[in-house]
Motif scaffolding. Structure first.
Motif, mmCIF file in Angstrom:
data_model
loop_
_atom_site.group_PDB
_atom_site.id
_atom_site.type_symbol
_atom_site.label_atom_id
_atom_site.label_comp_id
_atom_site.label_asym_id
_atom_site.label_seq_id
_atom_site.Cartn_x
_atom_site.Cartn_y
_atom_site.Cartn_z
ATOM 1 N N THR A 168 0.812 -1.223 0.000
ATOM 2 C CA THR A 168 0.000 0.000 0.000
ATOM 3 C C THR A 168 0.843 1.270 0.000
ATOM 4 O O THR A 168 0.300 2.375 -0.051
ATOM 5 C CB THR A 168 -0.923 0.043 1.240
ATOM 6 N N SER A 170 4.885 3.237 -1.005
ATOM 7 C CA SER A 170 6.216 3.087 -1.619
ATOM 8 C C SER A 170 7.319 3.515 -0.645
ATOM 9 O O SER A 170 8.496 3.356 -0.952
ATOM 10 C CB SER A 170 6.295 3.909 -2.909
ATOM 11 N N LYS A 195 9.612 6.774 7.428
ATOM 12 C CA LYS A 195 10.563 7.721 6.792
ATOM 13 C C LYS A 195 10.267 9.175 7.194
ATOM 14 O O LYS A 195 10.243 9.447 8.376
ATOM 15 C CB LYS A 195 10.564 7.539 5.271
ATOM 16 N N ASP A 196 10.002 10.057 6.213
ATOM 17 C CA ASP A 196 9.802 11.469 6.580
ATOM 18 C C ASP A 196 8.351 11.810 6.915
ATOM 19 O O ASP A 196 8.060 12.958 7.264
ATOM 20 C CB ASP A 196 10.283 12.379 5.446
ATOM 21 N N MET A 202 -0.501 6.616 6.637
ATOM 22 C CA MET A 202 0.239 5.541 5.969
ATOM 23 C C MET A 202 0.112 4.228 6.764
ATOM 24 O O MET A 202 -0.201 3.169 6.209
ATOM 25 C CB MET A 202 1.716 5.941 5.866
ATOM 26 N N THR A 204 -2.126 3.416 8.985
ATOM 27 C CA THR A 204 -3.513 2.960 9.083
ATOM 28 C C THR A 204 -3.927 2.234 7.804
ATOM 29 O O THR A 204 -4.556 1.169 7.846
ATOM 30 C CB THR A 204 -4.437 4.170 9.354
ATOM 31 N N ASP A 232 -2.724 6.337 20.076
ATOM 32 C CA ASP A 232 -2.690 7.647 19.418
ATOM 33 C C ASP A 232 -3.542 8.663 20.175
ATOM 34 O O ASP A 232 -4.716 8.405 20.449
ATOM 35 C CB ASP A 232 -3.222 7.484 17.981
ATOM 36 N N LYS A 233 -2.938 9.800 20.513
ATOM 37 C CA LYS A 233 -3.671 10.964 21.038
ATOM 38 C C LYS A 233 -4.329 10.728 22.396
ATOM 39 O O LYS A 233 -5.349 11.342 22.697
ATOM 40 C CB LYS A 233 -4.698 11.454 20.005
ATOM 41 N N GLY A 346 -0.230 18.423 7.729
ATOM 42 C CA GLY A 346 -0.220 19.884 7.758
ATOM 43 C C GLY A 346 1.062 20.495 7.232
ATOM 44 O O GLY A 346 1.150 21.722 7.062
ATOM 45 N N LYS A 348 2.145 20.463 4.373
ATOM 46 C CA LYS A 348 1.971 20.962 2.998
ATOM 47 C C LYS A 348 1.426 22.386 2.973
ATOM 48 O O LYS A 348 1.425 23.033 1.936
ATOM 49 C CB LYS A 348 0.989 20.052 2.243
ATOM 50 N N GLY A 365 13.690 13.750 2.982
ATOM 51 C CA GLY A 365 15.116 13.851 3.311
ATOM 52 C C GLY A 365 15.961 12.928 2.447
ATOM 53 O O GLY A 365 15.450 12.096 1.713
ATOM 54 N N PRO A 368 15.711 9.043 2.861
ATOM 55 C CA PRO A 368 14.367 9.239 3.404
ATOM 56 C C PRO A 368 14.342 8.981 4.911
ATOM 57 O O PRO A 368 14.897 7.999 5.393
ATOM 58 C CB PRO A 368 13.542 8.189 2.646
HETATM 59 N N1 LIG Z 1 -5.702 7.874 9.611
HETATM 60 C C1 LIG Z 1 -5.629 8.055 10.900
HETATM 61 O O1 LIG Z 1 -6.065 7.229 11.699
HETATM 62 C C2 LIG Z 1 -4.978 9.277 11.432
HETATM 63 C C3 LIG Z 1 -4.575 10.289 10.595
HETATM 64 N N2 LIG Z 1 -3.943 11.396 11.097
HETATM 65 C C4 LIG Z 1 -3.560 12.393 10.121
HETATM 66 O O2 LIG Z 1 -2.636 11.745 9.244
HETATM 67 C C5 LIG Z 1 -1.855 12.725 8.591
HETATM 68 C C6 LIG Z 1 -0.433 12.264 8.588
HETATM 69 O O3 LIG Z 1 -0.393 10.999 7.987
HETATM 70 P P1 LIG Z 1 0.835 10.662 7.048
HETATM 71 O O4 LIG Z 1 0.692 9.242 6.674
HETATM 72 O O5 LIG Z 1 2.107 11.094 7.696
HETATM 73 O O6 LIG Z 1 0.674 11.680 5.842
HETATM 74 P P2 LIG Z 1 -0.118 11.606 4.468
HETATM 75 O O7 LIG Z 1 -1.370 10.827 4.576
HETATM 76 O O8 LIG Z 1 -0.178 13.005 3.973
HETATM 77 O O9 LIG Z 1 0.857 10.725 3.557
HETATM 78 C C7 LIG Z 1 2.158 11.052 3.327
HETATM 79 C C8 LIG Z 1 2.635 10.279 2.102
HETATM 80 O O10 LIG Z 1 3.726 10.984 1.524
HETATM 81 C C9 LIG Z 1 4.427 10.078 0.688
HETATM 82 N N3 LIG Z 1 5.863 10.408 0.782
HETATM 83 C C10 LIG Z 1 6.546 11.133 -0.145
HETATM 84 N N4 LIG Z 1 7.828 11.291 0.235
HETATM 85 C C11 LIG Z 1 7.976 10.639 1.406
HETATM 86 C C12 LIG Z 1 9.068 10.464 2.296
HETATM 87 N N5 LIG Z 1 10.290 10.979 2.059
HETATM 88 N N6 LIG Z 1 8.872 9.769 3.438
HETATM 89 C C13 LIG Z 1 7.661 9.247 3.716
HETATM 90 N N7 LIG Z 1 6.589 9.365 2.908
HETATM 91 C C14 LIG Z 1 6.735 10.076 1.755
HETATM 92 C C15 LIG Z 1 4.107 8.660 1.176
HETATM 93 O O11 LIG Z 1 3.415 8.014 0.131
HETATM 94 P P3 LIG Z 1 3.514 6.417 -0.069
HETATM 95 O O12 LIG Z 1 2.923 5.810 1.168
HETATM 96 O O13 LIG Z 1 2.689 6.187 -1.268
HETATM 97 O O14 LIG Z 1 4.950 6.069 -0.208
HETATM 98 C C16 LIG Z 1 3.212 8.926 2.405
HETATM 99 O O15 LIG Z 1 2.252 7.925 2.578
HETATM 100 C C17 LIG Z 1 -2.035 14.017 9.360
HETATM 101 O O16 LIG Z 1 -2.858 14.888 8.607
HETATM 102 C C18 LIG Z 1 -2.754 13.563 10.607
HETATM 103 O O17 LIG Z 1 -3.530 14.597 11.141
HETATM 104 C C19 LIG Z 1 -3.650 11.496 12.423
HETATM 105 C C20 LIG Z 1 -4.013 10.519 13.293
HETATM 106 C C21 LIG Z 1 -4.766 9.370 12.879
#
Ligand SMILES: NC(=O)C1=CN([C@@H]2O[C@H](COP(=O)(O)OP(=O)(O)OC[C@H]3O[C@@H](n4cnc5c(N)ncnc54)[C@H](OP(=O)(O)O)[C@@H]3O)[C@@H](O)[C@H]2O)C=CC1
Ligand SMILES: CC(C)(COP(=O)([O-])OP(=O)([O-])OC[C@H]1O[C@@H](n2cnc3c(N)ncnc32)[C@H](O)[C@@H]1OP(=O)([O-])[O-])[C@@H](O)C(=O)NCCC(=O)NCCSC(=O)C[C@@](C)(O)CC(=O)[O-]
Length: 408
Positions: A168, A170, A195-196, A202, A204, A232-233, A346, A348, A365, A368
């Motif tokens: 799911t 990369s 990673k970053d 991701m 979940t 979480d939280k 956030g 972005k 980074g 990564p």
């Molecule tokens: N779903 C839930 O239960 C919860 C959600 N949140 C919310 O989740 C959000 C954060 O989730 P998060 O998964 O971090 O963010 P995003 O859902 O915005 O996903 C970030 C995506 O960026 C891609 N990516 C690109 N470059 C990198 C890199 N260098 N390192 C890692 N990933 C990269 C990855 O895609 P790919 O996976 O395709 O590689 C990754 O999945 C916040 O808005 C938060 O408020 C908070 C708590 C619970």
């Protein structure tokens, strides 16, 4: 729609009043800024308030599409900087200004003072010692015998779970699955290297795929994708012990004369305040945080850099130590569960992206994960500076006077 934005907005407001559209459907009929304006006007007239400042936000509303629903504007929190402070980290090396957004007067002054003391001592050392975002679904099984069978299956099939989860994403890597049994409930705590990314979305999404594999291959039935053992939280000892997000530590050894001149107290007084307040007081209170105000720096830097504010709960899981050493003062702070990312969520948003730019850690980074590690180290050093300054203010009995002069 006409070309006149005011008429457009008026028409949208009327359609909501007539019951033709719901508030959240406005975005389907106008661009994001016009939809926000229509909603704001409705709230202004229904609640009899003026939201002029809320509406004076400085970025296109569509940039926040993935961050908020029913947007009416922005809550603007003042942002300042502490530092620069020198950080000798595993992922960041050199001087950094620390961006902080807060409404608490005296906080920036305090962290700024801490930074100047850390700098006078040659800078702080910081390291990320553990990393991994967790998600722990809860499964129903028939009884304890079935629970044991599920645990055995998981131990023998981590490869299959990894394959399903990693299909799911990369970037994400599944690094561990730890089972916990409570009667006929089985919790599987999945840990990922994200990673970053802070990684909660991701992890979940990846865990849902792994949970489907579990359900297909065993008798277990998924009850909830998050079973609260993640955790979480919410305040939770498991995060303090096992870590979640980044576990990060910072320390500094400060010469006695710097403590006396800049903090108006002694290494011994600071060490005593730390022991009696942060350790004995916290133990007596049954606290998970054995620190003074790590949450202050975590919250302010989270707001400035686009982190999930609710995760300040885990970010405050920290232990501060202080001792008189070699005539000077040794201070450390260890944050067990700092959940940070430099991509996604956030980060972005334009203001928050600029906050990350101040630290030089925006985006992915190289390799990564390096940028999120660097952000964690910067926050840890900010927390160290804050602990140092507040402990000193308590030791020199300056806390209330500082807040009288700067915070009211
Ligand atoms: N779903 C839930 O239960 C919860 C959600 N949140 C919310 O989740 C959000 C954060 O989730 P998060 O998964 O971090 O963010 P995003 O859902 O915005 O996903 C970030 C995506 O960026 C891609 N990516 C690109 N470059 C990198 C890199 N260098 N390192 C890692 N990933 C990269 C990855 O895609 P790919 O996976 O395709 O590689 C990754 O999945 C916040 O808005 C938060 O408020 C908070 C708590 C619970
Ligand atoms: C307020 C100080 C720093 C004064 O401290 P001071 O030593 O009297 O100040 P100073 O005027 O001599 O300046 C010393 C340095 O402080 C900084 N500084 C000083 N003023 C400013 C300013 N306006 N803006 C920016 N930086 C400032 C600056 O670095 C300056 O050095 P300089 O640059 O001048 O060489 C000190 O008394 C202090 O740190 N007090 C503690 C305040 C604090 O930490 N508050 C945090 C919030 S408390 C809370 O929320 C949690 C709590 C308390 O409930 C938790 C608990 O239970 O423990």
């Amino acid at each position: 729609m006409t070309d006149d934005p005011d008429t457009d907005t008026d028409a949208l407001v009327e359609r909501v009043r007539d019951g033709d559209l719901r508030l959240h459907e406005l975005d389907d009929h106008a661009d994001a800024d016009a939809a926000a304006t229509a909603r704001r006007r409705l709230v202004e007239s229904d609640a009899d308030v003026d939201l002029e400042t809320v509406g004076a936000y400085g970025f296109p509303a569509e940039r926040a599409d993935a961050n908020i629903e029913n947007m009416i504007g922005a809550a603007q929190v003042p942002m300042g900087v502490a530092g620069p402070v020198t950080i000798h980290g595993g992922a960041v090396d050199g001087e950094r200004y620390l961006p902080m957004a807060t409404t608490e007067g005296a906080l920036l002054a305090s962290v700024n003072r801490g930074c100047s003391v850390v700098d006078a001592a040659g800078g702080a050392t910081a390291r990320v010692t553990k990393s991994g975002m967790t998600r722990a679904p809860v499964f129903r099984v028939a009884d304890v015998a079935e629970a044991e069978a599920l645990v055995e299956w998981v131990r023998g099939n981590e490869g299959r779970l990894r394959e399903a989860a990693e299909a799911t994403t990369s970037h994400g890597e599944l690094t561990a699955v730890t089972p916990y049994v409570v009667g006929d409930s089985v919790f599987l705590r999945f840990r990922y290297d994200t990673k970053d990314a802070m990684g909660m979305n991701m992890a979940t999404i990846a865990t849902r795929a792994a949970a489907e594999t579990v359900e297909r291959a065993t008798t277990a039935s998924l009850v909830a994708l998050s079973g609260n053992l993640c955790t979480d939280k919410k305040p939770a000892a498991i995060n303090a012990v096992e870590g979640r997000g980044r576990s990060v530590t910072a320390d500094v050894l400060i010469p006695r004369e710097v403590v006396e001149e800049r903090l108006h107290t002694t290494p011994e007084a600071i060490a005593e305040v730390n022991t009696r307040k942060n350790h004995v007081g916290s133990a007596k209170a049954g606290s998970l945080g054995f620190n003074a105000h790590v949450a202050n720096v975590v919250a302010a830097m989270f707001l400035a850099t686009g982190q999930d504010a609710a995760q300040v709960v885990e970010g405050s899981n920290a232990i501060t130590t202080a001792e008189s050493r070699d005539g000077g003062l040794y201070v450390s702070v260890s944050l067990a569960s700092l959940e940070v990312g430099t991509v996604g969520g956030g980060t972005k948003l334009p203001t928050q992206g600029e906050g990350l730019d101040v630290l030089g850690v925006a985006g992915g980074g190289d390799p990564p994960g390096a940028n999120a590690d660097a952000l964690a180290e910067c926050i840890a050093v900010g927390a160290l500076a804050g602990e140092l300054s507040l402990l000193a203010a308590l030791g020199s009995r300056h806390l209330s006077s500082a807040h009288e002069s700067l915070g009211r």
